[in-house]
Motif scaffolding. Structure first.
Motif, short mmCIF file in Angstrom:
data_model
loop_
_atom_site.label_atom_id
_atom_site.label_comp_id
_atom_site.label_asym_id
_atom_site.label_seq_id
_atom_site.Cartn_x
_atom_site.Cartn_y
_atom_site.Cartn_z
N THR A 214 80.34 -8.15 35.80
CA THR A 214 80.30 -9.05 36.95
C THR A 214 81.71 -9.59 37.21
O THR A 214 82.54 -9.63 36.29
CB THR A 214 79.34 -10.23 36.72
N THR B 105 67.42 -11.22 49.02
CA THR B 105 67.35 -12.63 48.63
C THR B 105 66.19 -13.35 49.31
O THR B 105 65.56 -14.22 48.71
CB THR B 105 68.67 -13.33 48.99
N SER C 53 72.94 -12.01 33.88
CA SER C 53 73.29 -11.51 35.20
C SER C 53 72.35 -12.05 36.26
O SER C 53 72.75 -12.27 37.41
CB SER C 53 73.28 -9.98 35.20
N TYR D 284 73.47 -14.20 39.54
CA TYR D 284 73.06 -13.80 40.89
C TYR D 284 72.44 -14.98 41.64
O TYR D 284 72.76 -15.23 42.81
CB TYR D 284 72.06 -12.65 40.80
N GLN E 109 73.72 -16.91 45.06
CA GLN E 109 72.88 -17.03 46.26
C GLN E 109 72.43 -18.47 46.51
O GLN E 109 71.69 -18.72 47.46
CB GLN E 109 71.63 -16.13 46.11
N ALA F 209 70.44 -6.40 43.37
CA ALA F 209 71.88 -6.11 43.38
C ALA F 209 72.17 -5.05 42.32
O ALA F 209 71.99 -5.31 41.13
CB ALA F 209 72.69 -7.38 43.10
#
Length: 378
Positions: free
Chosen positions: A114, A262, A277, A281, A285, A337
């Motif tokens: 990431t 999302t 992760s 994420y 968002q 993702a």
């Protein structure tokens, strides 16, 4: 007397020569050993930290380290002739901090590449395909059926709205054609039973649903012509509505809840593992979520109804749902993702180049692919 002295002096000389030859041989051996050691690198075992997330890394019931990443590391270390020592780490942040402080030489396991982590550590050639996904609880019973029906009906809102508008139009038209007409003597006469617009709508609904009570029937030619058209048209509309509802409910049952954007998570009670992760994420968002220390506890919260969905790497979710929560959770469908996993290294590590070379060779072999399939079932 002189003869004995002549014998004694050569003996001393021979011993001195032998001692000198032995010292030379010892120095030569040590020099060769040092050269070989310098050429092969350090003999100190590499300190390898394993992020404790199944099926990538952990300890089995026999007390031995196992997992997909552990198996891959063993093959890489064997290819590079590296001795190593394994350590199990429960929290990813502790593993990354250890790499930053050079307490560990390599970090393996479910470590996704990431942008945030790239500022802290370096990464090797990718080891596993991954991605952030979401898992939801299975819906069973009457509540599930009503939920699926409501969701499908919502998706068909335009069609259902059009049907209601047609019902109103046909009902009003039937009343208009069948309305009472004034006779020659000024009296109102009608042979039809459809004497108002709401009776016309009632007749349209009864006709469309093929109930056919027969209490309201058209008597005029225009009314009967409209009735014929509506009977045929309503059959088409009802069949179209029914097949679409059944198709959507069936897809929902077979595939479960699909989360690939999302918006699919908006308004839901979300959970994620701290530092994972999935947590990164959700932070990106700006979605609120509850943090857990490990993935099994997070999945347990969803299975017990305390949360709606858990967000994490898809490989770990697939494995744990299949092995522990198959009766209560749906497997992940769709990826929020896409991403890749890799071995983590301290910045500017000398291991990166030989590690990348070995990973490229090992991960491309058919033998490794068959081993990977045993963990992920792909």
């Amino acid at each position: 007397m002189n003869f004995g002295r002549c014998i004694f002096i050569p003996c001393i000389a021979c011993r001195f020569i032998a001692i000198r030859a032995g010292l030379c041989w010892l120095l030569l051996t040590v020099s060769v050993s040092i050269g070989v050691g310098a050429e092969s690198g350090t003999t100190m075992p590499l300190r390898v930290a394993i992020y404790d997330v199944e099926p990538y890394g952990g300890k089995g019931s026999d007390g031995l380290f196992d997992g997909a990443s552990v198996e891959l590391w063993r093959r890489v270390a064997e290819d590079c002739h590296w001795p190593y020592q394994l350590t199990l780490i429960a929290r990813l942040d502790d593993l990354l901090s250890g790499l930053e402080a050079h307490r560990y030489d390599v970090g393996i396991g479910a470590i996704t590449i990431t942008p945030e982590r790239l500022t802290r550590v370096d990464f090797s050639y990718p080891t596993h395909r991954s991605g952030v996904a979401a898992v939801f609880a299975k819906r069973t019973g009457a509540a599930s059926a009503f939920h699926d029906y409501g969701t499908a009906a919502g998706e068909l809102g335009i069609l259902i709205g059009a049907i209601f508008i047609l019902l109103a139009i046909i009902g009003v038209l039937m009343w208009w054609f069948e309305r009472p007409h004034a006779g020659k003597d000024g009296s109102t006469e009608t042979a039809s039973s459809v004497t108002s617009w709401h009776e016309g709508v009632y007749w349209a609904v009864v006709t469309m649903t093929t109930v056919g009570y027969g209490d309201k029937t058209p008597k005029t030619h225009l009314g009967r012509a409209l009735a014929v058209l509506w009977m045929v048209g309503s059959l088409v509309l009802v069949s179209l509505l029914t097949t679409n509802l059944i198709a959507r409910i069936t897809v929902s049952r077979v595939e479960g809840i699909i989360a690939n954007r999302t918006g699919d998570l908006t308004g839901k009670r979300l959970v994620a593992v701290s530092g994972s992760s999935g947590a990164e994420y959700l932070d990106d968002q700006r979605l609120a979520y509850q943090k857990f220390d490990n993935l099994p506890d997070a999945l347990g919260a969803v299975a017990s109804g305390k949360a709606d969905a858990v967000v994490n790497s898809i490989g770990a979710l697939q494995y744990l749902v299949r092995t522990r929560f198959a009766d209560r959770l749906d497997p992940p469908h769709g990826v929020l993702a896409p991403a890749y996993m890799a071995f983590a290294l301290p910045m500017n590590s000398e291991l990166k180049r030989p590690l990348d070379r070995a990973l490229t060779v090992v991960s491309a072999s058919p033998e490794w692919r068959s081993v990977e399939d045993t963990y992920f079932g792909q």
